[in-house]
Design a protein around this motif. Sequence first.
Motif, PDB file in Angstrom:
ATOM      1  N   VAL A  90       0.854  -1.187   0.000  1.00 46.73           N
ATOM      2  CA  VAL A  90       0.000   0.000   0.000  1.00 46.73           C
ATOM      3  C   VAL A  90       0.889   1.234   0.000  1.00 46.73           C
ATOM      4  O   VAL A  90       2.104   1.158   0.214  1.00 46.73           O
ATOM      5  CB  VAL A  90      -0.934   0.017   1.226  1.00 46.73           C
ATOM      6  N   GLU A  91       0.271   2.380  -0.227  1.00 42.82           N
ATOM      7  CA  GLU A  91       0.977   3.647  -0.167  1.00 42.82           C
ATOM      8  C   GLU A  91       0.663   4.354   1.155  1.00 42.82           C
ATOM      9  O   GLU A  91      -0.141   3.884   1.957  1.00 42.82           O
ATOM     10  CB  GLU A  91       0.584   4.518  -1.356  1.00 42.82           C
ATOM     11  N   ALA A  92       1.295   5.533   1.322  1.00 45.74           N
ATOM     12  CA  ALA A  92       1.194   6.209   2.613  1.00 45.74           C
ATOM     13  C   ALA A  92      -0.214   6.677   2.903  1.00 45.74           C
ATOM     14  O   ALA A  92      -0.648   6.721   4.060  1.00 45.74           O
ATOM     15  CB  ALA A  92       2.164   7.394   2.657  1.00 45.74           C
ATOM     16  N   ASN A  93      -0.981   7.031   1.843  1.00 46.22           N
ATOM     17  CA  ASN A  93      -2.326   7.538   2.095  1.00 46.22           C
ATOM     18  C   ASN A  93      -3.297   6.450   2.513  1.00 46.22           C
ATOM     19  O   ASN A  93      -4.435   6.737   2.878  1.00 46.22           O
ATOM     20  CB  ASN A  93      -2.849   8.257   0.855  1.00 46.22           C
ATOM     21  N   SER A  94      -2.859   5.173   2.477  1.00 45.99           N
ATOM     22  CA  SER A  94      -3.720   4.074   2.903  1.00 45.99           C
ATOM     23  C   SER A  94      -3.350   3.546   4.278  1.00 45.99           C
ATOM     24  O   SER A  94      -3.887   2.535   4.711  1.00 45.99           O
ATOM     25  CB  SER A  94      -3.647   2.921   1.884  1.00 45.99           C
ATOM     26  N   LEU A  95      -2.425   4.212   4.932  1.00 47.20           N
ATOM     27  CA  LEU A  95      -1.990   3.781   6.262  1.00 47.20           C
ATOM     28  C   LEU A  95      -2.302   4.862   7.285  1.00 47.20           C
ATOM     29  O   LEU A  95      -2.155   6.058   7.002  1.00 47.20           O
ATOM     30  CB  LEU A  95      -0.486   3.493   6.277  1.00 47.20           C
ATOM     31  N   ILE A  96      -2.717   4.447   8.437  1.00 44.32           N
ATOM     32  CA  ILE A  96      -2.917   5.345   9.571  1.00 44.32           C
ATOM     33  C   ILE A  96      -2.423   4.652  10.828  1.00 44.32           C
ATOM     34  O   ILE A  96      -2.206   3.431  10.841  1.00 44.32           O
ATOM     35  CB  ILE A  96      -4.402   5.750   9.739  1.00 44.32           C
ATOM     36  N   ARG A  97      -2.204   5.432  11.870  1.00 41.01           N
ATOM     37  CA  ARG A  97      -1.815   4.886  13.171  1.00 41.01           C
ATOM     38  C   ARG A  97      -3.002   4.912  14.124  1.00 41.01           C
ATOM     39  O   ARG A  97      -3.942   5.701  13.944  1.00 41.01           O
ATOM     40  CB  ARG A  97      -0.664   5.687  13.782  1.00 41.01           C
ATOM     41  N   ASP A  98      -2.918   4.073  15.122  1.00 39.15           N
ATOM     42  CA  ASP A  98      -3.941   4.102  16.171  1.00 39.15           C
ATOM     43  C   ASP A  98      -3.840   5.422  16.930  1.00 39.15           C
ATOM     44  O   ASP A  98      -2.743   5.902  17.239  1.00 39.15           O
ATOM     45  CB  ASP A  98      -3.721   2.929  17.132  1.00 39.15           C
ATOM     46  N   ARG A  99      -4.975   6.005  17.226  1.00 36.45           N
ATOM     47  CA  ARG A  99      -4.989   7.299  17.908  1.00 36.45           C
ATOM     48  C   ARG A  99      -4.330   7.248  19.279  1.00 36.45           C
ATOM     49  O   ARG A  99      -3.779   8.240  19.754  1.00 36.45           O
ATOM     50  CB  ARG A  99      -6.423   7.809  18.042  1.00 36.45           C
ATOM     51  N   LYS A 100      -4.392   6.105  19.905  1.00 39.45           N
ATOM     52  CA  LYS A 100      -3.828   5.990  21.238  1.00 39.45           C
ATOM     53  C   LYS A 100      -2.323   5.762  21.232  1.00 39.45           C
ATOM     54  O   LYS A 100      -1.672   5.922  22.252  1.00 39.45           O
ATOM     55  CB  LYS A 100      -4.507   4.847  22.004  1.00 39.45           C
ATOM     56  N   SER A 101      -1.774   5.364  20.098  1.00 35.07           N
ATOM     57  CA  SER A 101      -0.345   5.065  20.037  1.00 35.07           C
ATOM     58  C   SER A 101       0.485   6.238  19.559  1.00 35.07           C
ATOM     59  O   SER A 101       1.689   6.283  19.825  1.00 35.07           O
ATOM     60  CB  SER A 101      -0.108   3.855  19.121  1.00 35.07           C
ATOM     61  N   PHE A 102      -0.102   7.185  18.832  1.00 34.63           N
ATOM     62  CA  PHE A 102       0.660   8.316  18.294  1.00 34.63           C
ATOM     63  C   PHE A 102      -0.106   9.599  18.605  1.00 34.63           C
ATOM     64  O   PHE A 102      -1.008  10.009  17.885  1.00 34.63           O
ATOM     65  CB  PHE A 102       0.845   8.154  16.782  1.00 34.63           C
ATOM     66  N   THR A 103       0.251  10.221  19.730  1.00 32.15           N
ATOM     67  CA  THR A 103      -0.367  11.480  20.137  1.00 32.15           C
ATOM     68  C   THR A 103       0.741  12.462  20.481  1.00 32.15           C
ATOM     69  O   THR A 103       1.884  12.079  20.768  1.00 32.15           O
ATOM     70  CB  THR A 103      -1.283  11.282  21.354  1.00 32.15           C
ATOM     71  N   LYS A 104       0.408  13.718  20.458  1.00 28.12           N
ATOM     72  CA  LYS A 104       1.393  14.743  20.791  1.00 28.12           C
ATOM     73  C   LYS A 104       1.810  14.649  22.253  1.00 28.12           C
ATOM     74  O   LYS A 104       2.968  14.929  22.597  1.00 28.12           O
ATOM     75  CB  LYS A 104       0.814  16.131  20.505  1.00 28.12           C
ATOM     76  N   GLN A 105       0.887  14.258  23.103  1.00 31.95           N
ATOM     77  CA  GLN A 105       1.222  14.142  24.517  1.00 31.95           C
ATOM     78  C   GLN A 105       2.238  13.031  24.765  1.00 31.95           C
ATOM     79  O   GLN A 105       3.209  13.203  25.499  1.00 31.95           O
ATOM     80  CB  GLN A 105      -0.054  13.874  25.336  1.00 31.95           C
ATOM     81  N   ARG A 106       2.026  11.861  24.107  1.00 33.08           N
ATOM     82  CA  ARG A 106       2.972  10.768  24.275  1.00 33.08           C
ATOM     83  C   ARG A 106       4.305  11.101  23.626  1.00 33.08           C
ATOM     84  O   ARG A 106       5.366  10.741  24.140  1.00 33.08           O
ATOM     85  CB  ARG A 106       2.394   9.485  23.675  1.00 33.08           C
ATOM     86  N   LEU A 107       4.250  11.781  22.477  1.00 33.60           N
ATOM     87  CA  LEU A 107       5.489  12.177  21.828  1.00 33.60           C
ATOM     88  C   LEU A 107       6.250  13.181  22.690  1.00 33.60           C
ATOM     89  O   LEU A 107       7.482  13.122  22.792  1.00 33.60           O
ATOM     90  CB  LEU A 107       5.174  12.771  20.452  1.00 33.60           C
TER      91      LEU A 107
END
Length: 933
Positions: A90-107
């Motif tokens: 797939v390409e990048a526009n068909s991939l997403i991350r789980d909202r709970k795994s990639f957040t600004k707060q966790r980053l």
Amino acid sequence: MLTGALGLGVRTDRRSLQQLSYLSATEFKHEFFPGENVLVVHDDGNRSPGLLREKTKVAELLRPDGSVERSAYVRYTVSLNTPRNKETVVEANSLIRDRKSFTKQRLRSFLKKTIDHESWIGAPWCVKSKVAQEYQINGDIPSHLTYEHQMAQRKANLMLKKNDFDGHVLNFSPGLPQLKPKGQKYKRGSQDLARLSEEYQRALAANPDFSKIPQAMQQEQIEHLLKESNGVNGFHPIAAKGPPKHTPQPPPPKYPIEDLELTPVREKAPRPAVKFLSIDPPTPHSLPEEPASGILMRSVGPLLETWDTLNVYCEVFQLDSFTFDDYIEALQLTHDTYHCQLLVEIHCAVLKKLVNDVNDKNGQVQFSLRESNLPGSEESSLADTGSLPSPTPEPEVKPPGRTTRSSLAKSEAAELKTAEAAGHLPNIENKVHRAAEMAQLTRAYDWKMRLRKRDFKDGAWVYIIVGLLYQLSHDPRRKKSCDDVLNKLAPHDREATVETAIAQYALIDINTRVRILQILCMLSMETKAIRIYMEECSNNMTEFRKERLEMQRKRRGAMEDLQALVEERKALQPRSRTASPVPELEGLNDSKLLNGTEDEMEVDNDEVTAMDTEDEEPHQGRSLRRANDRAAQRKKRAEEERLRKERALAEKAKKPSKQEKQLEKNGKKIEEAKDQIKEYEEEVLVLENDLRESDCPRTRVLGKDRFWNRYYWFERNAMPYAGLPDSSTAFAGYANGCLWVQGPDDMERQGFIELCASENAQYYNAFRMSVPERKIIEEGETHVFNARQWGYYDEPDDLDKLIGWLDSHGIREVKLRKELQAQRSNISKYMVQRKEFLDSSEDKKSENGEPTPRMSTRTKTYLDPATTRRCFAWTNLTAEREIGHIHSEPKPPVNNRKQVKSAKKAVEEDVRQTRTTNRQGKPLTRQGTRYNF
């Protein structure tokens, strides 16, 4: 993504952590990396979880004319979480991350833990060295972001401002500077440039100093002026040069700081002199007060250690508490004719905890014990197995039913001859003691069997110690210390008999006895009884903390109620109330009294009229009959009415009003609330004292001074301040009564006092002295240099001087000073109590003289404790109360049970009469009667 996010912190300049997290989230939101858990969005909108396996970057394709034929893109190979692990591209526009795994707060939290920056303004974010090495991230800072480059840039900008010639070019002529006309800016032409060049040449001819400026700089400045300046004739106005800028002073240090970084105060008085107990103090001129004590410095630490252990766990050992001075005095006894119960009971009580009674789990050994190498040795360590080993096929030789010392000596001699004939004795040519022969001869009735049967009579406990030490000597870690003791208890030039060991123990010095007790106490720490006691103390501490929190909560509630009652009292009190109101005058303000005073006013008018008529001249006309009688009656009635009203007012003043009743009731409630708060505070103090006395796992240190010396007050935790109140020597009123000072540990001494050459030179340049020189100067005449050296303070004046010597700006001494100030009253109290008790004992000794026999018994000469040493006044009342006899005596026969019970009852009655109790009637011991071992 991890490497990229961390590398972004290195590549960027100084930003806030919030900005950096936002920048990282924005940059890596649509970029994925192998190993991530992602969600694949299908064309129908469904999402499938998967693991990103591979990432492929395809570069852009350009046409011959330079236009873009195909843009760059990225393809990802994802393994879907299906039963067959199906893979898809797939390409990048068909991939997403789980909202709970990639957040600004966790980053942001991740960046906060993995990056850091230096303390100067404008420092860039850098990856921590440990993380950079783990993920192989290049941590080199770009040259334009380094501190040196930033400082050079600032200096260059400052030099440009100082060397700006805009304000100096107009100094060509000595006249006034030309003013810049107010008007619209305009561009210069060729004529203006020519005129500027001519003026420059004239200025150069008039002022030769102008030629000192380098030619290249002159040309550069002129071109800058010709291009940028505006105003009259194209010149800038003169820039006024302000006052020179002062470099800001560094901020003052934020105290407390490292103690040795504080500037030495040479005028300050040194630390008060420390007293020493040993005969070999670190400083030769500071000898102890009693140089004949025979205590070496290496024995002071074990002496304090064993005394503290025996008093902290006295309930486990079933011992009465005893003072430190009595303990030293008992260990110094060298005459075998004096039977000191304190000395004997200490050894017997500790030995009984090492091996159980013969009727308790078959006499199981309670500590790890290495197996002996003697032939015929049958027992090994039972601490792990919990049972006795299986008997050997050979029959065990048992002693006869009635065994006397003479018969036992004969049997031992016969066994010795038999062993010598058989060649079973070990080679003793290289041995320094005869403990092996002693153990070989008594193997039929060895030390374990004696200890299981509690055979301590007539000094037999000394042989038990010899056998125990010999078996411990097979451990390489304990061999040297055990051999040193056995060399004195079973010397090579004496016979290998039990009587030899008993006689030798009466002759050894205090240093050897302390080593024996230290070994026994260390073994007792492995026993189950001590572990159970420590666990129960820990559980009790938890309960005490809960009760203290509950009492503190109740106290806060009572304080709130008291505050409400005080506010209510303020509301009930009259606003304009005099300092001391008169009750009779308060009734005059009653409205009822003001409503019916017309008669009183009429009477007063009649009296005034009568008084006025008496002053006037007598009426010459006809007078009324009996006029004088009626005036007298009116006066009498007015007087009676006045007296009646005064009585009514006085009665009303005696009867309290409703407001006064409320005030009185409020006052009673306030007093009750104060009493309740006081009870809660006293209960909190009792619980805090219970917490202090239950804290037995370790000895708490008060703190450390600037030279890493440790300060101990052993009564601070795990024991009552003056010992157990029902002890036989409770009349002494103290336990240790000294503040002890221990030298620095080897690691602290080598790392903080004895510095390397470079650090020592740096410290000398800063303070004009080294750390050891500073220690010698500031500590005065007495010093302790390592952890094996001890000194003490026993005067309250020295304690006050020590508190004044400590510097509250140091990070260690501020804590020590706080602890000493908090405990000052208790430490001083028991220092004074110790001094008074020792002085009174010395006076009593000098009055009574030498001890003289007063009565004779079957076994020994009775000596009155009042006329002998202090240690003879100690008796083990705890053992008599709990087991009916002292540890060194055997159990009483069955026929004498009634006598034992009556004696035990008499001891309990005597203790009950002398025992101090608290408010609830509980004894003021460490834990009362909670523990019964």
